[in-house]
Design an enzyme around this catalytic site. Structure first.
Site, short mmCIF file in Angstrom:
data_model
loop_
_atom_site.label_atom_id
_atom_site.label_comp_id
_atom_site.label_asym_id
_atom_site.label_seq_id
_atom_site.Cartn_x
_atom_site.Cartn_y
_atom_site.Cartn_z
N GLY A 8 72.54 31.89 48.08
CA GLY A 8 71.91 31.00 47.11
C GLY A 8 70.93 30.05 47.77
O GLY A 8 70.85 29.96 49.00
N THR A 9 70.19 29.34 46.95
CA THR A 9 69.16 28.43 47.44
C THR A 9 69.10 27.18 46.58
O THR A 9 69.12 27.27 45.35
CB THR A 9 67.77 29.11 47.41
OG1 THR A 9 67.83 30.33 48.14
CG2 THR A 9 66.71 28.21 48.03
N ALA A 10 69.03 26.02 47.24
CA ALA A 10 68.80 24.75 46.54
C ALA A 10 67.79 23.95 47.35
O ALA A 10 67.79 24.01 48.59
CB ALA A 10 70.10 23.96 46.39
#
EC number: 3.4.25.1
Length: 202
Positions: A8-10
């Site tokens: 995932g990416t934030a």
């Protein structure tokens, strides 16, 4: 032991007016897509949000703890906890699990009487204040997009557009990221949440 890639990416962006947090919505485990509607950005108070990459069980635990601690602080002191104080509290929590680290990286962004601030924390609690940050499997792609386009004079609308385009760029290349974007904009008045859903094709 090889480097652990947290799925995932934030990302987070700080401007003079506030902070923008953004993430994609895909939840994966061991090569499988478990959900296309996972929430990776959570508000802790009306003026502090956190974004995560990593295992959802660890994420949910940390969100519950941070909300409880922030509420206790507000009840005891009659005001919301500062962004820096919450980031330091999270650092202590993560460090306390250093022998069996939580598999998550965290972005903390908020607005208080000192203005906007943005922090990044690794799984063992190292905390760094930055102007823009990215965590997770798409972090390098996101930073590669943001770095040449960011400047501290950006308005919140411009930062919002930059954040969305950065996450879109990640989704095009990172198989662990995808399916939509969650966006939170935080300023002196509180926060606004937005959601962008990508339609399935094929």
């Amino acid at each position: 032991m090889g480097e652990v890639v947290l799925p995932g990416t934030a990302i987070g962006l700080k401007t003079s007016e506030g902070v923008v947090l953004a993430s994609e919505k895909r939840l994966t485990y061991d090569g499988f897509v478990l959900s296309r509607n996972a929430r990776k950005i959570h508000m802790i108070t009306n003026h502090i949000g956190v974004g995560f990459a990593g295992l959802m069980g660890d994420v949910n635990f940390l969100v519950k703890v941070l909300r409880l601690e922030a509420k206790n602080y507000e009840l005891q002191h009659g005001r919301e906890i500062k962004t820096r104080s919450l980031a330091k509290l999270l650092s202590v929590i993560l460090y306390s699990y250093k022998l069996a680290p939580m598999l998550t990286e965290v972005v903390v962004g908020g607005y208080d009487e000192e203005g906007p601030s943005l922090y990044i924390l690794d799984p063992v609690g190292s905390v760094i204040e930055e102007k823009y940050v990215a965590v997770g499997s798409g972090a390098q792609l996101a930073l590669g997009y943001i770095e040449p386009r960011y400047n501290p004079g950006l308005g919140l609308k411009e930062a919002e557009e930059l954040a969305v385009n950065a996450v879109k760029t990640v989704i095009e290349r990172d198989v662990l990221s995808g399916d939509g974007i969650d966006l939170v904009v935080i300023d002196k008045n509180g926060y606004q949440s937005k959601e962008i859903i990508f339609k399935m094709t094929g």
